[in-house]
Design a protein around this motif. Structure first.
Motif, PDB file in Angstrom:
ATOM      1  N   GLU A   1      16.619   3.822  -3.468  1.00  0.00           N
ATOM      2  CA  GLU A   1      15.465   4.078  -2.621  1.00  0.00           C
ATOM      3  C   GLU A   1      15.756   5.284  -1.720  1.00  0.00           C
ATOM      4  OE1 GLU A   1      12.725   1.826   0.750  1.00  0.00           O
ATOM      5  OE2 GLU A   1      14.353   0.747  -0.245  1.00  0.00           O
TER       6      GLU A   1
ATOM      7  N   GLU B   1       7.650  10.299   5.377  1.00  0.00           N
ATOM      8  CA  GLU B   1       6.272   9.976   5.007  1.00  0.00           C
ATOM      9  C   GLU B   1       5.650   8.908   5.904  1.00  0.00           C
ATOM     10  OE1 GLU B   1       6.352   8.767   0.957  1.00  0.00           O
ATOM     11  OE2 GLU B   1       6.758  10.779   0.179  1.00  0.00           O
ATOM     12  N   HIS B   2       6.484   8.194   6.649  1.00  0.00           N
ATOM     13  CA  HIS B   2       5.985   7.063   7.444  1.00  0.00           C
ATOM     14  C   HIS B   2       6.458   7.182   8.894  1.00  0.00           C
ATOM     15  CE1 HIS B   2       4.636   4.849   3.830  1.00  0.00           C
ATOM     16  NE2 HIS B   2       5.713   5.386   3.262  1.00  0.00           N
TER      17      HIS B   2
ATOM     18  N   GLU C   1      11.064   8.569   2.516  1.00  0.00           N
ATOM     19  CA  GLU C   1      10.168   7.548   3.048  1.00  0.00           C
ATOM     20  C   GLU C   1      10.065   7.632   4.560  1.00  0.00           C
ATOM     21  OE1 GLU C   1      11.031   4.280  -0.497  1.00  0.00           O
ATOM     22  OE2 GLU C   1      12.098   4.145   1.406  1.00  0.00           O
TER      23      GLU C   1
ATOM     24  N   TYR D   1       4.926  -0.076   5.175  1.00  0.00           N
ATOM     25  CA  TYR D   1       6.272   0.266   4.697  1.00  0.00           C
ATOM     26  C   TYR D   1       7.326  -0.279   5.660  1.00  0.00           C
ATOM     27  CZ  TYR D   1      10.487   3.079   4.214  1.00  0.00           C
ATOM     28  OH  TYR D   1      11.798   3.485   4.106  1.00  0.00           O
TER      29      TYR D   1
ATOM     30  N   SER E   1       0.814  -1.211   0.000  1.00  0.00           N
ATOM     31  CA  SER E   1       0.000   0.000   0.000  1.00  0.00           C
ATOM     32  C   SER E   1       0.848   1.261   0.000  1.00  0.00           C
ATOM     33  CB  SER E   1      -0.908   0.001   1.234  1.00  0.00           C
ATOM     34  OG  SER E   1      -0.135   0.017   2.424  1.00  0.00           O
ATOM     35  N   PHE E   2       2.155   1.124  -0.071  1.00  0.00           N
ATOM     36  CA  PHE E   2       3.031   2.285  -0.128  1.00  0.00           C
ATOM     37  C   PHE E   2       3.755   2.297  -1.468  1.00  0.00           C
ATOM     38  CE2 PHE E   2       5.635  -1.125   1.583  1.00  0.00           C
ATOM     39  CZ  PHE E   2       6.803  -1.018   0.866  1.00  0.00           C
ATOM     40  N   GLU E   3       4.280   3.447  -1.816  1.00  0.00           N
ATOM     41  CA  GLU E   3       5.016   3.603  -3.058  1.00  0.00           C
ATOM     42  C   GLU E   3       6.448   3.991  -2.735  1.00  0.00           C
ATOM     43  OE1 GLU E   3       5.004   6.478  -7.045  1.00  0.00           O
ATOM     44  OE2 GLU E   3       3.295   6.478  -5.647  1.00  0.00           O
ATOM     45  N   TYR E   4       7.412   3.258  -3.302  1.00  0.00           N
ATOM     46  CA  TYR E   4       8.809   3.604  -3.077  1.00  0.00           C
ATOM     47  C   TYR E   4       9.100   5.000  -3.626  1.00  0.00           C
ATOM     48  CZ  TYR E   4      10.178  -1.174  -1.775  1.00  0.00           C
ATOM     49  OH  TYR E   4      10.328  -2.381  -1.126  1.00  0.00           O
ATOM     50  N   ARG E   5       9.969   5.705  -2.915  1.00  0.00           N
ATOM     51  CA  ARG E   5      10.519   6.965  -3.410  1.00  0.00           C
ATOM     52  C   ARG E   5      11.962   6.699  -3.823  1.00  0.00           C
ATOM     53  NH1 ARG E   5       5.758   9.180  -4.220  1.00  0.00           N
ATOM     54  NH2 ARG E   5       4.549   9.443  -2.290  1.00  0.00           N
ATOM     55  N   TYR E   6      12.426   7.417  -4.836  1.00  0.00           N
ATOM     56  CA  TYR E   6      13.785   7.206  -5.319  1.00  0.00           C
ATOM     57  C   TYR E   6      14.539   8.523  -5.365  1.00  0.00           C
ATOM     58  CZ  TYR E   6      12.082   2.616  -6.702  1.00  0.00           C
ATOM     59  OH  TYR E   6      11.545   1.359  -6.690  1.00  0.00           O
TER      60      TYR E   6
ATOM     61  N   HIS F   1      17.010  -1.207  -3.415  1.00  0.00           N
ATOM     62  CA  HIS F   1      16.059  -1.228  -2.301  1.00  0.00           C
ATOM     63  C   HIS F   1      16.791  -1.766  -1.075  1.00  0.00           C
ATOM     64  CE1 HIS F   1      13.400  -1.576  -5.906  1.00  0.00           C
ATOM     65  NE2 HIS F   1      12.749  -0.635  -5.245  1.00  0.00           N
TER      66      HIS F   1
END
Length: 562
Positions: free
Chosen positions: A224, A232-233, A229, A239, A2-7, A129
């Motif tokens: 990553e 955001e979390h 991230e 995550y 349910s999360f999207e990786y940030r790069y 990752h």
């Protein structure tokens, strides 16, 4: 997910870190043939670049592999790779990379050694990752590639320190067919609880430093973005769950090494790793010294060799007779004795409550009268700015395992508060013992604990009587107009107290240890404290420290650590 990786882009090129582009070549060293920059494909389409260290006589051999974000051909001089750690420059060869097995030791013992740059890092293709399922799958493919090579016997073991152990946990949970055993040497298993948020308090030194250090790649590579991230979390969610090892899925034989000295980084996770893995054959060694030096210590190399001989070469040896658990019980700096046991936590431990009381006492009896201790929640370093309690032992006592503090706290001017706890050993002459700490330092406490009070909600399904596990899913403000009861996990330790010596509990609102910037350390600078903090004690608010005491009648005979 349910999360999207940030790069993000790389921080440094390979050349800026002293590396070089891919240059496949063969080198000859005494007894060793080195194949540099061998391409290993993965199911995701990435390329892992690996160095192979093989016996020069062409013998088929089992393999010991490591997976690193630090550069398989890390060019830094050994003295700069392991500063202040006890690792001597003449102790290792020029073939060894950071925190990895030294081929100059292992290849003459009849092993192939493989050092691989993790996907996305250095010359390996990405994206990268970290502590993630995608990374574990790539490592799985490397292991299976190794196990099917003509120079390999078909058995692969894993070794290495810190992140090289973190990656062991993650890939071992997938149980690659050619993986025969693992040797985790001090590595976290739950990134949120053990590294990024201590008791819910953001870690602001090591964690930001390490994701920058994991920033070496070729132009165009994506890594990553752990910084984005992390922001955001702030709470434990899917995550962070994806960055926690599924330890119960691990079934291969394991020789696990932990230490009392890496509180806030590896201690908790390594011990949880041993406790929770499903391996039928597993052994634990816990020392109280510096992790890098212990990994390369000749005596410990012999233990590693015995383990790998047993499970990679099928050589009958003493490993089957090893006690399941060996722990060093520290008496002083680099002075301790090893205790043997059948399990972790030690089954003969009893949990003794020591109650906070007036005049800074820690007593086995609840004080008859109620009282408080108050200190400035934003101050550090002076007796008047912390709460200090002391228990003097009347008989020789070993304190080994998980401690916890159940406190009744109040912050009249705030809705939240940060608690930092430390347990020290005081000698009979009043001086405090400084223990090795965090790989570099020599003035550490016996044990540490932390809690942001708004994170106090326990996960009752995961918690154990001696180990509170917090949910970290929502904020619970302090109760208004009355003390709030909290339970603080104090990380495992092993300390001997002679009669007349003291256990000292320190409670304050900021880090107990703060070192100069530029040194690898753990720290917290984003506090929520406002105004005074108050610790309540007495019959109605029985604040207490619960320690894991080993009964004297069951203590094993003294034996030297080595």
């Amino acid at each position: 997910m349910s999360f999207e990786y940030r790069y993000r882009d790389r921080r440094n090129t390979v050349e800026e870190r002293g590396g070089r582009p891919v240059q496949p070549r063969i080198e000859h060293h005494p007894g060793i043939i080195v194949h540099r920059d061998v391409a290993v494909p993965t199911r995701s389409g990435k390329i892992v670049w690996a160095d192979l260290f093989l016996p020069a006589d062409g013998a088929i051999a089992p393999a010991i592999a490591s997976w690193t974000p630090y550069g398989k051909s890390n060019p830094a001089p050994i003295g700069k790779r392991f500063p202040r750690s006890g690792v001597r420059d003449d102790q290792l060869s020029d073939l060894v990379s950071f925190e990895a097995p030294d081929p100059a030791y292992w290849v003459p013992q009849g092993y192939a050694v493989i050092a691989a740059d993790m996907t996305g890092m250095w010359n390996s293709t990405g994206p990268a990752h970290f502590m993630a399922p995608e990374e574990a799958e790539d490592y799985y493919d490397l292991i299976e590639w190794i196990g099917t090579q003509p120079w390999c016997s078909g058995k692969v073991g894993l070794s290495g320190v810190s992140y090289l152990t973190v990656s062991q946990w993650r890939v071992a949970e997938l149980n690659p067919p050619h993986l025969a055993c693992i040797n985790p040497w001090e590595g976290w298993t739950d990134t949120y609880r053990e590294v990024a948020r201590h008791g819910g308090i953001p870690e602001t030194s090591f964690w930001p430093y390490i994701w920058d250090r994991w920033g070496v790649a070729q132009p165009g590579s994506l890594l990553e973005d752990l910084e984005a991230e992390d922001a955001e979390h702030p709470w434990f969610d899917e995550y962070w769950a994806s960055k926690a090892a599924q330890l119960e899925k691990i079934t291969v034989p394991a020789f696990v090494t932990a230490s009392w000295t890496d509180h806030g980084l590896h201690t908790r996770g390594t011990l949880e790793g041993f406790r929770r893995i499903s391996s039928a054959q597993k052994w634990l060694f816990v020392h109280g010294r510096k992790k890098w030096a212990e990994y390369y210590l000749p005596e410990n190399l012999e233990r590693q060799k015995a383990f790998f001989d047993r499970f990679l070469k099928d050589v009958p040896n003493e490993v089957d007779e090893w006690p399941p658990v060996r722990v060093e019980v520290r008496n002083d700096h680099y002075d301790g004795a090893v205790r043997e046991s059948t399990d972790w936590p030690l089954p003969d431990v009893e949990y003794l409550p020591l109650y906070l009381g007036p005049t800074g006492a820690l007593s086995e009896e609840v004080p008859l009268e109620s009282g408080t201790v108050e200190y400035d929640g934003n101050a550090a370093g002076l007796t008047a700015q912390r709460a200090v309690f002391e228990h003097i032992f009347t008989a020789d006592t070993d304190v080994v395992g998980h401690a916890r503090a159940l406190l009744h706290v109040e912050a009249p001017e705030a809705e939240d508060m940060d608690l930092f706890l430390a347990v020290f050993k005081k000698r009979a002459d009043g001086t405090v013992v400084g223990f090795p700490y965090y790989a570099l330092f020599d003035n550490g406490a016996a044990a540490l604990g932390w809690l942001r009070v708004s994170h106090r909600e326990k996960d009752e399904q995961k918690s154990l009587p001696y180990l509170p596990v917090l949910k970290h899913e929502r904020a619970l403000p302090l109760e208004k107009g009355r003390p709030t009861e909290v339970e603080v996990e104090i990380l495992p330790s092993g300390t001997h107290f002679a009669a007349g010596e003291s256990l000292v509990l320190v409670i304050q609102g900021v880090d107990v240890f703060r070192y100069p910037e530029g040194l690898l350390q753990k720290a917290h600078t984003h506090y929520v404290n406002e105004g005074p903090q108050i610790i309540h004690y007495g019959p109605a608010t029985p604040s207490r420290l619960v320690i894991p005491r080993m009964p004297v009648s069951t203590r094993l005979p003294e034996e030297g650590l080595r």
